[in-house]
Design a protein around this motif. Structure first.
Motif, PDB file in Angstrom:
ATOM      1  N   ALA A 528      28.425 -29.706   3.457  1.00  0.00           N
ATOM      2  CA  ALA A 528      27.176 -29.313   4.119  1.00  0.00           C
ATOM      3  C   ALA A 528      27.444 -28.153   5.065  1.00  0.00           C
ATOM      4  N   GLY A 529      26.564 -27.170   5.007  1.00  0.00           N
ATOM      5  CA  GLY A 529      26.673 -26.015   5.885  1.00  0.00           C
ATOM      6  C   GLY A 529      25.303 -25.473   6.221  1.00  0.00           C
ATOM      7  N   SER A 530      25.260 -24.637   7.250  1.00  0.00           N
ATOM      8  CA  SER A 530      23.980 -24.087   7.701  1.00  0.00           C
ATOM      9  C   SER A 530      23.707 -22.698   7.146  1.00  0.00           C
ATOM     10  N   THR A 551      24.440 -39.890  14.180  1.00  0.00           N
ATOM     11  CA  THR A 551      23.736 -38.733  13.628  1.00  0.00           C
ATOM     12  C   THR A 551      22.828 -38.092  14.651  1.00  0.00           C
ATOM     13  N   ASP A 552      22.099 -38.910  15.424  1.00  0.00           N
ATOM     14  CA  ASP A 552      21.145 -38.334  16.383  1.00  0.00           C
ATOM     15  C   ASP A 552      21.853 -37.593  17.505  1.00  0.00           C
ATOM     16  N   ASN A 590      27.735 -38.463   8.762  1.00  0.00           N
ATOM     17  CA  ASN A 590      27.863 -39.911   8.626  1.00  0.00           C
ATOM     18  C   ASN A 590      27.574 -40.372   7.199  1.00  0.00           C
ATOM     19  N   GLY A 591      27.627 -39.419   6.277  1.00  0.00           N
ATOM     20  CA  GLY A 591      27.392 -39.720   4.871  1.00  0.00           C
ATOM     21  C   GLY A 591      28.487 -39.150   4.018  1.00  0.00           C
ATOM     22  N   GLU A 595      34.159 -39.512   5.150  1.00  0.00           N
ATOM     23  CA  GLU A 595      35.545 -39.814   4.780  1.00  0.00           C
ATOM     24  C   GLU A 595      36.478 -38.672   5.166  1.00  0.00           C
ATOM     25  N   ILE A 596      36.014 -37.438   4.970  1.00  0.00           N
ATOM     26  CA  ILE A 596      36.833 -36.275   5.353  1.00  0.00           C
ATOM     27  C   ILE A 596      37.073 -36.287   6.849  1.00  0.00           C
ATOM     28  N   LEU A 597      36.000 -36.517   7.613  1.00  0.00           N
ATOM     29  CA  LEU A 597      36.112 -36.545   9.065  1.00  0.00           C
ATOM     30  C   LEU A 597      37.045 -37.655   9.523  1.00  0.00           C
TER      31      LEU A 597
END
Length: 782
Positions: A528-530, A551-552, A590-591, A595-597
């Protein structure tokens, strides 16, 4: 209780954690080893304020925070626990977002220049025909009137004899004699002592001084004796009646005369312990003639952070950052000073244009191109402000740099220089107040969010161009602090830090493994990226530093950081599509990316804990007065406010401390693990030793460390206590640990206060000394 604290423990007093609940914590703070309790602002603030810096009434303690009786009960509890009390005060501004809650502001809006409080606020009567400009409308005034969004209630009230008008949640008083105009709304509005304006007008059309770019915080003129007296009567009562022992002064750089203010404050308090929230740029010294005991310690934080950063790795991180900017199509300033100039100039031209225009209005002579030239000098000013007649060298520097960057403005700049250097001129006084605001908004709140190579470096009080310190440089800074400002505060986390101490300690590990971080960042961005490389780096660093994080919380940080950086979105004109991409990144953390984190954090967490314990011990035992921000005696993985003001579970901490003490008494030592008990051990033992034996902390002598890993140790003799800490732990692991490295010690036996072990006289192998923890606290036998 001491006249000057040996340490402090900061508590954030809010409606959710009022003074009576804080009173119940005093016994725990004392058991931890704290000497004074350090409270956030207590005066009446805007209802619901979590920080208290938006004071609305100087005459009383905030009822939501416990009121006068709550303060009395808290003070009694603190005294019973043997604690002193330091209280944060806010002399520069008042909260005006809810006018009816602020009696002074309400009176000015109702009566205009006839109000006895009109001189308290720094309002420019030359703009707006004497009316206070209120930027509260969601559209142009005529459009708002046509839509019928403004309503009038002519019913008399005690504070509004002529009634009120309302615009959604905003309620304002009607001026005397204007009720007769109720049937003609445009005429009624024209007859008031305030002028309703479109909210975006605040950047260019405001006519009152504010705190930075916050129009809801109006500056007050404490340089006037009556305003000082009215705004400090309750504060001085606290000192006079023994409810407090010292004061922390918020943002003195916003005042017309900070030195004069501190003189008057010291006279009023009888010379009580006083700290100021003052950010010093590298090489800048606190004015020696000021009547203060020092700063709140941001410059100490910067030094403590940088001893744990690998200078070689920072260069590799910079290359990653440059690639990300190029990939995003962003121009990269040639240097940190160039980036700062760019962001400060943007702030002067946009957010603080009102303040620059006021400088032009108070010029004693016409200067062609004055606004452009003033903005350029502000952008080039090297420190927050000068204190004329002192600090003219900073003005000379700014003028020379402004002419270099903008030779087309040379004539205007040269005309302005003598005016800005003359302390008798209003323009010089206001320029000094404005330069600090431009620096704060341009650097802390903008450039820090664009310079994304390593989050540790972009912290309040730091200069990211100074990435790391050697042990020699670290010791020199500590010795200078002991010599010049021995009672100045030191800190690692505050309510204003952009990342807590433990987040920064973990992120510092990235400087030791930049290639590995580049790999992980690539994996995370693939999930995921912006579309904005530097923001992606900032986001994923935050996720790594604060992991595990909801997440929040992560999304709130990401939106604030991106808006502050003002490259892909902003506060005034948010980009909904971009911020939706940020939301998807937060979901991914958180999805799909969890796992990477988790895997990477597990890889570096131990090194981060080593940095955390080492920084904590060096701070708590180092020169100055160490502050422990609430809850940070355990691991605290917080991001920028309001994340760092979340409630703290003191009941759980008190129970943990009690059980920890019992276990240590039986010889059971806590492991360095996710529980944070090792940090509580280090914090409590250092604080207790400092409180009980202050005579052991009156010197600062660097100790020699020899051997192959000597660069990874920081060791110092404080005059009876030896402090040893580990730096660059990942690199230490790569070379196989301490090996033959030895700490040179005198022929004295000692006890490690952390482990209870007896240390034999003479040199000691670090592999043995630091077998259990990455730090040691040795008390010499007496």
């Amino acid at each position: 209780m001491t006249l000057k604290p040996l340490s402090t423990y900061r508590l954030q007093i809010t409606s959710r954690f009022p003074l009576d609940e804080a009173a119940a914590v005093t016994a725990y703070v004392a058991a931890l080893g704290g000497d004074w309790v350090y409270l956030s602002p207590l005066l009446a603030a805007v209802s619901g304020s979590d920080h208290g810096y938006d004071v609305v009434d100087h005459s009383r303690v905030d009822a939501e925070r416990g009121g006068a009786e709550g303060l009395r009960r808290f003070s009694s509890a603190a005294r019973a626990a043997g604690l002193g009390i330091l209280i944060d005060i806010v002399p520069n501004h008042m909260g005006v977002s809810a006018p009816r809650q602020n009696p002074w502001w309400w009176d000015v809006l109702r009566l205009g220049a006839e109000s006895r409080h009109a001189r308290a606020f720094d309002i420019d009567g030359r703009l707006g025909g004497g009316k206070v400009r209120l930027p509260i409308l969601g559209a142009a005034r005529d459009e708002v009137v046509a839509r019928g969004d403004i309503t009038v209630d002519p019913t008399p009230a005690a504070d509004a004899p002529d009634g009120t008008l309302s615009y959604f949640e905003h309620v304002l008083p009607l001026a005397p004699g204007t009720t007769r105009l109720v049937g003609d709304l445009p005429a009624l509005l024209a007859a008031q002592h305030y002028e309703l304006r479109f909210w975006q007008d605040q950047s260019a059309e405001l006519n009152y001084r504010r705190f930075f770019a916050v129009s809801e915080l109006a500056g007050i003129r404490v340089e006037l004796p009556d305003v000082f007296a009215d705004s400090h009567q309750e504060i001085l009562r606290w000192l006079r009646e023994g409810l407090a022992d010292g004061l922390r002064v918020d943002h003195p750089d916003g005042l017309a005369d900070p030195g004069g203010y501190l003189e008057r404050l010291a006279d009023g308090t009888g010379g009580a312990y006083t700290l100021i929230e003052k950010i010093l740029e590298p090489g800048e010294e606190l004015p020696s003639w000021w009547r203060t005991d020092g700063t709140t310690g941001y410059e100490a934080l910067a030094v403590l952070d940088r001893i744990f950063v690998d200078s070689d790795g920072v260069q590799a991180l910079s290359e990653i950052d440059e690639r990300l900017r190029a990939e995003t199509g962003l121009a990269r300033p040639a240097s940190w000073p160039d980036l700062v100039h760019e962001t400060k100039r943007m702030v002067a031209d946009e957010l603080l244009q009102s303040e620059v225009r006021r400088l032009v209005r108070v010029l004693p002579m016409g200067v062609m191109g004055a606004a452009d030239a003033l903005a350029e000098i502000l952008a080039c000013f090297p420190v927050y402000r000068s204190y004329l007649p002192a600090g003219r060298e900073h003005l000379r520097h700014a003028v020379a740099e402004a002419v270099r960057r903008r030779p087309d403005l040379a004539e205007a700049i040269e005309q302005l220089e003598p005016l800005l250097a003359d302390p008798e001129l209003e323009v010089a006084e206001r320029f000094q107040q404005t330069s600090g605001a431009v620096m704060a908004k341009g650097v802390e709140d903008t450039a820090f969010y664009r310079f994304t190579r390593l989050g540790t470096l972009t912290e309040v009080g730091g200069d990211p161009s100074q990435a790391a310190l050697s042990t020699r440089e670290f010791h020199a800074a500590q010795q200078a602090r002991l010599s010049a400002w021995p009672h100045s505060m030191t800190t690692l986390s505050t309510h204003d830090t952009k990342r807590s101490e433990d987040v920064r300690a973990r992120l510092s590990v990235l400087s030791e493994m930049p290639e590995r971080w580049a790999e992980v960042l690539g994996e995370l961005r693939a999930v995921a990226g912006s579309g904005h490389g530097p923001i992606d780096s900032l986001f994923w660093q935050a996720a790594v530093g604060a992991w595990p994080i909801s997440t929040d919380r992560l999304l709130a940080y990401a939106v604030k950081a991106a808006r502050e950086g003002a490259e892909a979105t902003g506060w005034q004109h948010p980009d909904a599509a971009f911020e939706e991409r940020l939301a998807k990144m937060a979901d991914a953390a958180n999805g799909a990316a969890a796992e990477i984190l988790a895997r990477f954090v597990e890889e570096i967490a131990g090194f981060g804990w080593s940095n955390s314990l080492s920084a904590k011990l060096l701070q708590l035992t180092g020169p100055g007065v160490p502050d422990v921000y609430q809850g940070t005696e355990l691991w605290d993985l917080s991001l920028v406010d309001p994340d760092n003001r979340r409630p703290v579970d003191f009941v759980a901490r008190a129970r943990m401390l009690e059980s920890l003490d019992a276990e240590v008494a039986r010889g059971i030592l806590p492991p360095v693990d996710v529980s944070g008990r090792a940090k509580m051990l280090v914090t409590s033992r250092a604080l207790r030793l400092r409180r009980d034996h202050p005579e052991l902390f009156r010197a600062y002598r660097p100790l020699a460390v020899t051997g192959g890993a000597s660069d990874h140790a920081v060791a110092v003799d404080r005059g009876g206590v030896t402090v040893v800490a580990t730096r660059l732990p990942a690199g230490l692991a790569r070379i196989g640990g301490w090996q033959d490295t030895v700490l040179m010690r005198p022929e004295l036996s000692a006890t490690d206060v952390l482990t209870g072990r007896r240390i034999e006289p003479g040199p000691v192998r670090l592999a043995e000394l630091l077998e259990k923890y990455p730090v040691a606290l040795l008390e010499d036998a007496r």
